[in-house]
Enzyme design. Structure first.
Site, PDB file in Angstrom:
ATOM      1  N   HIS A   1      11.725  46.083  18.835  1.00  0.00           N
ATOM      2  CA  HIS A   1      12.193  46.900  17.707  1.00  0.00           C
ATOM      3  C   HIS A   1      12.937  48.141  18.208  1.00  0.00           C
ATOM      4  O   HIS A   1      13.979  48.513  17.684  1.00  0.00           O
ATOM      5  CB  HIS A   1      11.006  47.371  16.862  1.00  0.00           C
ATOM      6  CG  HIS A   1      10.173  46.287  16.249  1.00  0.00           C
ATOM      7  ND1 HIS A   1       8.881  46.024  16.650  1.00  0.00           N
ATOM      8  CD2 HIS A   1      10.447  45.399  15.255  1.00  0.00           C
ATOM      9  CE1 HIS A   1       8.387  45.033  15.914  1.00  0.00           C
ATOM     10  NE2 HIS A   1       9.314  44.633  15.070  1.00  0.00           N
TER      11      HIS A   1
ATOM     12  N   ASP B   1      14.532  36.117  16.594  1.00  0.00           N
ATOM     13  CA  ASP B   1      14.405  35.367  15.345  1.00  0.00           C
ATOM     14  C   ASP B   1      15.761  34.740  15.050  1.00  0.00           C
ATOM     15  O   ASP B   1      16.495  35.164  14.153  1.00  0.00           O
ATOM     16  CB  ASP B   1      13.931  36.305  14.236  1.00  0.00           C
ATOM     17  CG  ASP B   1      12.569  36.891  14.574  1.00  0.00           C
ATOM     18  OD1 ASP B   1      11.564  36.204  14.362  1.00  0.00           O
ATOM     19  OD2 ASP B   1      12.507  38.018  15.112  1.00  0.00           O
TER      20      ASP B   1
ATOM     21  N   GLY C   1      17.221  41.165  15.780  1.00  0.00           N
ATOM     22  CA  GLY C   1      16.941  40.662  17.117  1.00  0.00           C
ATOM     23  C   GLY C   1      17.250  39.177  17.234  1.00  0.00           C
ATOM     24  O   GLY C   1      16.973  38.399  16.308  1.00  0.00           O
ATOM     25  N   GLN C   2      17.777  38.790  18.377  1.00  0.00           N
ATOM     26  CA  GLN C   2      18.087  37.373  18.623  1.00  0.00           C
ATOM     27  C   GLN C   2      16.828  36.509  18.640  1.00  0.00           C
ATOM     28  O   GLN C   2      16.864  35.304  18.432  1.00  0.00           O
ATOM     29  CB  GLN C   2      18.817  37.220  19.954  1.00  0.00           C
ATOM     30  CG  GLN C   2      19.447  35.834  20.124  1.00  0.00           C
ATOM     31  CD  GLN C   2      19.531  35.379  21.554  1.00  0.00           C
ATOM     32  OE1 GLN C   2      20.195  36.019  22.367  1.00  0.00           O
ATOM     33  NE2 GLN C   2      18.855  34.288  21.879  1.00  0.00           N
TER      34      GLN C   2
ATOM     35  N   HIS D   1       7.233  47.422  18.737  1.00  0.00           N
ATOM     36  CA  HIS D   1       7.197  47.251  20.191  1.00  0.00           C
ATOM     37  C   HIS D   1       8.598  47.507  20.720  1.00  0.00           C
ATOM     38  O   HIS D   1       9.511  47.871  19.949  1.00  0.00           O
ATOM     39  CB  HIS D   1       6.679  45.861  20.554  1.00  0.00           C
ATOM     40  CG  HIS D   1       7.377  44.752  19.822  1.00  0.00           C
ATOM     41  ND1 HIS D   1       8.711  44.459  20.004  1.00  0.00           N
ATOM     42  CD2 HIS D   1       6.936  43.890  18.861  1.00  0.00           C
ATOM     43  CE1 HIS D   1       9.054  43.450  19.234  1.00  0.00           C
ATOM     44  NE2 HIS D   1       7.995  43.078  18.507  1.00  0.00           N
TER      45      HIS D   1
ATOM     46  N   SER E   1       5.063  41.217  17.398  1.00  0.00           N
ATOM     47  CA  SER E   1       3.864  41.865  16.852  1.00  0.00           C
ATOM     48  C   SER E   1       2.706  40.877  16.834  1.00  0.00           C
ATOM     49  O   SER E   1       1.548  41.255  16.911  1.00  0.00           O
ATOM     50  CB  SER E   1       4.135  42.366  15.437  1.00  0.00           C
ATOM     51  OG  SER E   1       5.310  43.153  15.419  1.00  0.00           O
TER      52      SER E   1
ATOM     53  N   MET F   1       8.896  44.958  10.106  1.00  0.00           N
ATOM     54  CA  MET F   1       7.599  44.857   9.429  1.00  0.00           C
ATOM     55  C   MET F   1       6.569  45.737  10.142  1.00  0.00           C
ATOM     56  O   MET F   1       5.358  45.573   9.926  1.00  0.00           O
ATOM     57  CB  MET F   1       7.120  43.404   9.395  1.00  0.00           C
ATOM     58  CG  MET F   1       8.070  42.496   8.614  1.00  0.00           C
ATOM     59  SD  MET F   1       7.251  41.060   7.902  1.00  0.00           S
ATOM     60  CE  MET F   1       6.637  40.254   9.354  1.00  0.00           C
TER      61      MET F   1
HETATM   62  P1  AMP Z   1       9.766  42.030  12.616  1.00  0.00           P
HETATM   63  O1  AMP Z   1       9.092  43.365  12.546  1.00  0.00           O
HETATM   64  O2  AMP Z   1       9.020  41.020  13.404  1.00  0.00           O
HETATM   65  O3  AMP Z   1      10.211  41.534  11.251  1.00  0.00           O
HETATM   66  O4  AMP Z   1      11.109  42.266  13.422  1.00  0.00           O
HETATM   67  C1  AMP Z   1      12.048  43.244  13.024  1.00  0.00           C
HETATM   68  C2  AMP Z   1      13.321  43.058  13.804  1.00  0.00           C
HETATM   69  O5  AMP Z   1      13.056  43.193  15.214  1.00  0.00           O
HETATM   70  C3  AMP Z   1      13.928  41.667  13.623  1.00  0.00           C
HETATM   71  O6  AMP Z   1      15.340  41.774  13.550  1.00  0.00           O
HETATM   72  C4  AMP Z   1      13.485  40.953  14.868  1.00  0.00           C
HETATM   73  O7  AMP Z   1      14.353  39.894  15.236  1.00  0.00           O
HETATM   74  C5  AMP Z   1      13.538  42.063  15.880  1.00  0.00           C
HETATM   75  N1  AMP Z   1      12.697  41.729  17.047  1.00  0.00           N
HETATM   76  C6  AMP Z   1      11.406  41.305  17.033  1.00  0.00           C
HETATM   77  N2  AMP Z   1      10.976  41.030  18.280  1.00  0.00           N
HETATM   78  C7  AMP Z   1      12.028  41.272  19.106  1.00  0.00           C
HETATM   79  C8  AMP Z   1      12.229  41.169  20.523  1.00  0.00           C
HETATM   80  N3  AMP Z   1      11.254  40.765  21.339  1.00  0.00           N
HETATM   81  N4  AMP Z   1      13.440  41.500  21.019  1.00  0.00           N
HETATM   82  C9  AMP Z   1      14.441  41.906  20.186  1.00  0.00           C
HETATM   83  N5  AMP Z   1      14.309  42.037  18.858  1.00  0.00           N
HETATM   84  C10 AMP Z   1      13.133  41.723  18.310  1.00  0.00           C
END
Ligand code: AMP
Length: 281
Positions: free
Chosen positions: A35, A148, A145-146, A32, A184, A28
């Site tokens: 990602h 979530d 990512g683990q 960071h 984020s 999304m």
């Molecule tokens: P998001 O942008 O929050 O939807 O996350 C996109 C992907 O990045 C998802 O598969 C998340 O699980 C992964 N992700 C988010 N934060 C982390 C983190 N701190 N470590 C590893 N993967 C992450």
């Protein structure tokens, strides 16, 4: 050169012609290092890496932060380009959900509890957008990512159930030096809240320490986690503390005899944070 594509047609075409294996990293945005760790793994394993940036309105529950979710697009594209991503899909909402859109993917099983109790409909939104992206890009490997943890269980379930021919690769949670899982949403925390947020990982570690000392009683492990969270006054709500099977997200029962995921959700100020660790993995 990194391609930036905003239409479904063009992205589909690019992926169809891409050198294999093709890796997909759905995000999304507001990127960071968590990602970027997914992107790096993709670069290691795939000839082509695609990323998507889409703040999916369907996975936000009314009253959540959809309207204020950070969108630093220029910066995100710069980070992805430096990480040598081949193509970024940045669709507008109307491209993903045009007028008349009527199909949703609903996963039962691992999507039934925990996050769903706090965010009803959230996983319908996640499952729908992930299914669309997997069908569109048809990657060999998709990276998640683990952090979530329940999302991972839901995605694995839908991929198996719908026979989607992609491998789901799960990467460890990337943390700040003080242990806070990168997110984020951490940007919403005030300095005092940011300091308080370190309690989340500390609480997980408290349970993990007991587990390492061979404590297997689930109520004792969960209580260690809850007590640590309760010691921080800025934690104003504990959504859940649960020791679950990482695939089904069912509680493991009274004794933690197989590897299990300890998952927590809290609110600090108005910001919701989630995190988890695997015990016995
Ligand atoms: P998001 O942008 O929050 O939807 O996350 C996109 C992907 O990045 C998802 O598969 C998340 O699980 C992964 N992700 C988010 N934060 C982390 C983190 N701190 N470590 C590893 N993967 C992450």
């Amino acid at each position: 050169m990194m391609h930036v594509i905003s239409t479904v047609r063009a992205f589909q075409k690019f992926c169809q012609g891409a050198k294999r294996p093709l890796g997909l990293v759905p995000t999304m945005g507001a990127l960071h290092d968590g990602h970027l760790s997914l992107v790096r793994q993709g670069k290691d394993e795939c000839a082509t890496v695609a990323a998507s940036i889409f703040v999916n309105p369907k996975q936000f529950v009314p009253g959540e932060d959809l309207g204020r979710y950070p969108k630093p697009l220029e910066r995100d594209l710069e980070l992805l380009s430096r990480a040598q991503v081949d193509v970024v899909f940045v669709p507008p909402v109307e491209e993903m959900y045009p007028v008349g859109f009527s199909t949703h993917v609903q996963v039962a099983g691992p999507a039934m509890r925990w996050e769903s109790e706090i965010r009803p409909g959230h996983f319908d939104g996640v499952a729908t957008v992930v299914t669309k992206l997997l069908l569109l890009a048809a990657p060999d490997i998709a990276y998640f990512g683990q952090k979530d943890g329940q999302q991972v269980a839901v995605v694995k379930r839908l991929v198996a159930d719908l026979h989607i021919p992609a491998r789901i690769r799960v990467m460890p949670t990337v943390r700040e030096p003080d242990g806070l899982a990168m997110s984020s949403r951490n940007a919403y925390l005030s300095p005092a809240e940011r300091q308080a947020a370190t309690v989340v990982y500390q609480a997980l570690r408290a349970a993990e320490a007991l587990y390492r000392q061979h404590e297997r009683r689930v109520p004792v492990l969960e209580k260690a986690c809850r007590d640590a969270l309760a010691s921080e006054p800025l934690v104003n709500q504990v959504g859940y503390v649960a020791l679950v099977d990482p695939d089904t997200f069912e509680p493991v029962g009274l004794l933690a005899e197989r590897p299990a995921m300890l998952a927590v959700a809290v609110r600090i100020g108005s910001t919701r944070l989630i995190d988890n660790v695997i015990l016995g993995g």
